[in-house]
Design a protein around this motif. Structure first.
Motif, short mmCIF file in Angstrom:
data_model
loop_
_atom_site.label_atom_id
_atom_site.label_comp_id
_atom_site.label_asym_id
_atom_site.label_seq_id
_atom_site.Cartn_x
_atom_site.Cartn_y
_atom_site.Cartn_z
N MET A 1 35.04 12.96 21.47
CA MET A 1 34.37 12.39 20.45
C MET A 1 34.59 13.28 19.36
SD MET A 1 30.62 11.17 22.31
CE MET A 1 29.96 10.84 20.59
N PRO A 2 34.90 12.77 18.16
CA PRO A 2 35.41 13.54 17.09
C PRO A 2 34.00 14.58 16.53
CG PRO A 2 35.83 11.15 16.64
CD PRO A 2 34.77 11.27 17.75
N LYS A 3 33.05 14.19 16.73
CA LYS A 3 32.09 15.56 16.28
C LYS A 3 31.88 16.34 17.16
CE LYS A 3 27.77 13.17 18.38
NZ LYS A 3 26.59 12.80 18.24
N PHE A 4 32.53 16.30 18.46
CA PHE A 4 32.71 17.58 19.23
C PHE A 4 34.04 18.19 19.33
CE2 PHE A 4 29.15 14.96 21.19
CZ PHE A 4 28.11 15.60 20.90
N ASP A 5 34.85 17.59 18.76
CA ASP A 5 36.27 17.97 18.79
C ASP A 5 37.04 18.22 17.64
OD1 ASP A 5 38.81 18.29 20.57
OD2 ASP A 5 39.37 16.43 19.38
N ASN A 6 37.84 19.39 17.52
CA ASN A 6 38.42 19.72 16.28
C ASN A 6 40.04 20.04 17.15
OD1 ASN A 6 40.08 20.95 14.28
ND2 ASN A 6 38.13 21.24 13.32
#
Length: 153
Positions: free
Chosen positions: A81-86
């Motif tokens: 999920m984008p909010k948990f990943d960079n």
């Protein structure tokens, strides 16, 4: 592969130089010298089998990378999920230990991203076909190894 190729080339140049020097020194008493037998190919290219093997592994990695790209494009591999990943942070942390190496030159995240985006512009079936070519090339290279029972790598 590049380090082994450079090493092999340096060895060949060194052997040629040594031969040249011995011919210069032996030219005055060449009547007394017998010609040396030619070295076989195995001695002339000592790292050839390792170079071929690493070429095959490089091609295999290219095939895996393309196949994973196509699977991702088809939605077969779940993405975080984008909010948990960079992704940039993951990339920089994974490749930080290799930053001090000069060969091969390090790839920045921006370069990696542009290369991947270029690949992902194609349809997934085209990317699968490219991956299949990589795997086929790997098979051909591995089948060309002379002594497959000998440990390499």
């Amino acid at each position: 592969m590049s380090a082994l190729t450079r090493t092999e080339n340096n060895l060949l140049v060194q052997e040629e130089y040594a031969e040249h020097q011995s011919r210069l020194q032996g030219s005055s008493n060449s009547k007394n010298r017998k010609p040396k037998p030619k070295k076989n190919k195995k001695q002339q290219k000592p790292y050839r089998q390792e170079i071929v093997y690493y070429h095959a592994m490089s091609s295999m990695c290219g095939g895996y990378y393309k196949a994973l790209g196509a699977l991702t494009k088809d939605g077969q591999i779940r993405q975080p999920m984008p909010k948990f990943d960079n992704e940039e942070i993951r990339f920089n942390r994974r490749f930080a230990p290799f930053a001090t190496l000069t060969s091969p030159p390090p790839v920045s995240y921006a370069e990696f991203k542009s290369i991947r985006e270029h690949m992902m512009r194609r349809s997934s079936s085209e990317i699968y076909a490219i991956a299949a070519k990589h795997f086929d090339q790997t098979r051909i290279v591995l089948e060309s190894i002379q002594n497959p029972d000998q440990e390499v790598g």
